[in-house]
Scaffold this motif. Structure first.
Motif, short mmCIF file in Angstrom:
data_model
loop_
_atom_site.label_atom_id
_atom_site.label_comp_id
_atom_site.label_asym_id
_atom_site.label_seq_id
_atom_site.Cartn_x
_atom_site.Cartn_y
_atom_site.Cartn_z
N UNK A 111 0.83 -1.21 0.00
CA UNK A 111 0.00 0.00 0.00
C UNK A 111 0.86 1.26 0.00
N UNK A 112 1.93 1.24 0.80
CA UNK A 112 2.81 2.42 0.84
C UNK A 112 3.51 2.61 -0.51
N UNK A 113 3.93 1.52 -1.13
CA UNK A 113 4.59 1.62 -2.43
C UNK A 113 3.66 2.20 -3.48
N UNK A 114 2.41 1.80 -3.45
CA UNK A 114 1.44 2.34 -4.40
C UNK A 114 1.14 3.82 -4.11
N UNK A 115 0.98 4.16 -2.83
CA UNK A 115 0.41 5.44 -2.48
C UNK A 115 1.41 6.59 -2.38
N UNK A 116 2.49 6.39 -1.68
CA UNK A 116 3.37 7.53 -1.37
C UNK A 116 3.93 8.24 -2.61
N UNK A 117 4.39 7.52 -3.64
CA UNK A 117 4.83 8.25 -4.85
C UNK A 117 3.65 8.78 -5.66
N UNK A 118 2.48 8.11 -5.58
CA UNK A 118 1.35 8.49 -6.42
C UNK A 118 0.72 9.81 -5.98
N UNK A 119 0.69 10.08 -4.68
CA UNK A 119 0.03 11.30 -4.21
C UNK A 119 0.69 12.56 -4.78
N UNK A 120 2.02 12.74 -4.66
CA UNK A 120 2.63 13.93 -5.27
C UNK A 120 2.59 13.89 -6.79
N UNK A 121 2.68 12.68 -7.36
CA UNK A 121 2.60 12.56 -8.81
C UNK A 121 1.28 13.10 -9.33
N UNK A 122 0.20 12.84 -8.61
CA UNK A 122 -1.12 13.28 -9.03
C UNK A 122 -1.46 14.69 -8.53
N UNK A 123 -0.56 15.29 -7.76
CA UNK A 123 -0.81 16.63 -7.24
C UNK A 123 -1.90 16.64 -6.20
N UNK A 124 -2.03 15.54 -5.46
CA UNK A 124 -3.11 15.40 -4.49
C UNK A 124 -2.59 15.57 -3.07
N UNK A 125 -3.30 16.34 -2.28
CA UNK A 125 -2.96 16.50 -0.86
C UNK A 125 -3.86 15.59 -0.04
N UNK A 126 -3.26 14.83 0.87
CA UNK A 126 -4.01 13.94 1.73
C UNK A 126 -4.01 14.47 3.15
N UNK A 127 -5.19 14.71 3.71
CA UNK A 127 -5.33 15.10 5.10
C UNK A 127 -5.98 13.94 5.84
N UNK A 128 -5.21 13.28 6.69
CA UNK A 128 -5.68 12.06 7.34
C UNK A 128 -5.75 12.23 8.85
N UNK A 129 -6.90 11.96 9.40
CA UNK A 129 -7.11 11.93 10.85
C UNK A 129 -7.48 10.50 11.21
N UNK A 130 -6.46 9.67 11.38
CA UNK A 130 -6.70 8.23 11.54
C UNK A 130 -6.03 7.68 12.80
N UNK A 131 -5.89 8.51 13.82
CA UNK A 131 -5.25 8.05 15.05
C UNK A 131 -5.99 6.86 15.67
N UNK A 132 -7.33 6.87 15.59
CA UNK A 132 -8.09 5.78 16.19
C UNK A 132 -7.86 4.46 15.47
N UNK A 133 -7.53 4.53 14.19
CA UNK A 133 -7.22 3.32 13.42
C UNK A 133 -5.88 2.76 13.84
N UNK A 134 -4.86 3.60 13.91
CA UNK A 134 -3.52 3.12 14.21
C UNK A 134 -3.32 2.83 15.69
#
Length: 245
Positions: free
Chosen positions: A39-62
């Motif tokens: 998942x990290x391999x797919x996501x981390x390079x793809x977000x800047x490549x697509x010009x997308x900003x991710x705002x994640x509030x997922x403390x309860x998940x982790x």
């Protein structure tokens, strides 16, 4: 033009991750943490490549120990690039059997120890869900499920299928809802900054003491909570999108 370039680069990225992921998967097949690495391999390079900003509030998940059922809304095939950045450790997915035939991705899905479900065969589907319940109880591995059962780009969640909730009740593990703001039709991949995706994990919902009779009420509770959260996240996104710079 920028859209075409991005899609070409994203396709190349998809292939490269597939090859690298196969190396990892063959070196440590069915390791319960393979999916987080993929998942990290797919996501981390793809977000800047697509010009997308991710705002994640997922403390309860982790903060939740492995061994829970994670339910999330599923908007498009881009979810693998967008949501991969928040996948927790020791996590497996349940997906339809046809995913196994997708070149490279299907092989990674299998090597990640995920469950391929044949929805056309009720007996096999029940057996797979029982097996997954044992994984939840005995192997401290969380299960990620899209309870709508299919991609849904619309404003309203589809009715949930009961498998995730019956499984959680059977295993006596909590459910953690994960909500992503609506992005289909709002992202502009022809702009340098294509948009913002907001993701929030809700508080875990315990299932200890529940029986199969409680599944419908649990489904309704989760559906209502997720719809309200998705609406709130999407309203913030739309407000920012229409605010002059």
């Amino acid at each position: 033009m920028l859209y075409i370039v991005r899609m070409a680069l994203l396709g190349l990225h998809f292939l490269l991750v597939g090859v690298l992921g196969l190396v990892i998967g063959l070196a440590r097949p069915f390791n319960p943490d393979n999916n987080r690495l993929y998942a990290r391999l797919y996501s981390r390079p793809a977000l800047p490549l697509l010009g997308l900003e991710l705002e994640a509030d997922v403390d309860s998940l982790h903060a939740q120990p492995p061994g829970c059922v994670i339910i999330a809304n599923h908007q498009s095939n881009f979810d693998v690039f967008f949501l991969g950045a928040i996948v927790p450790r020791r996590m497996a997915c349940i997906g339809k059997k046809s995913l196994g035939w997708v070149p490279l991705f299907g092989q990674l899905f299998w090597l990640g120890g995920n469950v391929l479900l044949n929805r056309d065969n009720a007996y096999q589907a029940r057996r797979a869900l029982h097996t997954t319940s044992r994984v939840l109880r005995d192997q401290a591995t969380s299960i990620w499920i899209f309870p709508e059962g299919t991609r849904n780009p619309s404003d309203r969640l589809l009715p949930f299928k009961k498998g995730a909730f019956v499984m959680a009740i059977d295993a006596g593990v909590p459910i953690v809802p994960v909500c992503a703001s609506r992005y289909v039709g709002t992202l502009n991949l022809n702009q340098r900054h294509s948009g913002t995706l907001r993701v929030r994990a809700l508080a875990p919902i315990p299932t200890i003491g529940m029986t199969a009779k409680d599944a419908p009420a649990l489904m309704e509770r989760c559906h209502a909570a997720m719809q309200a959260c998705i609406d709130e996240l999407s309203e913030v996104t739309e407000l920012h999108a229409h605010t002059p710079l």
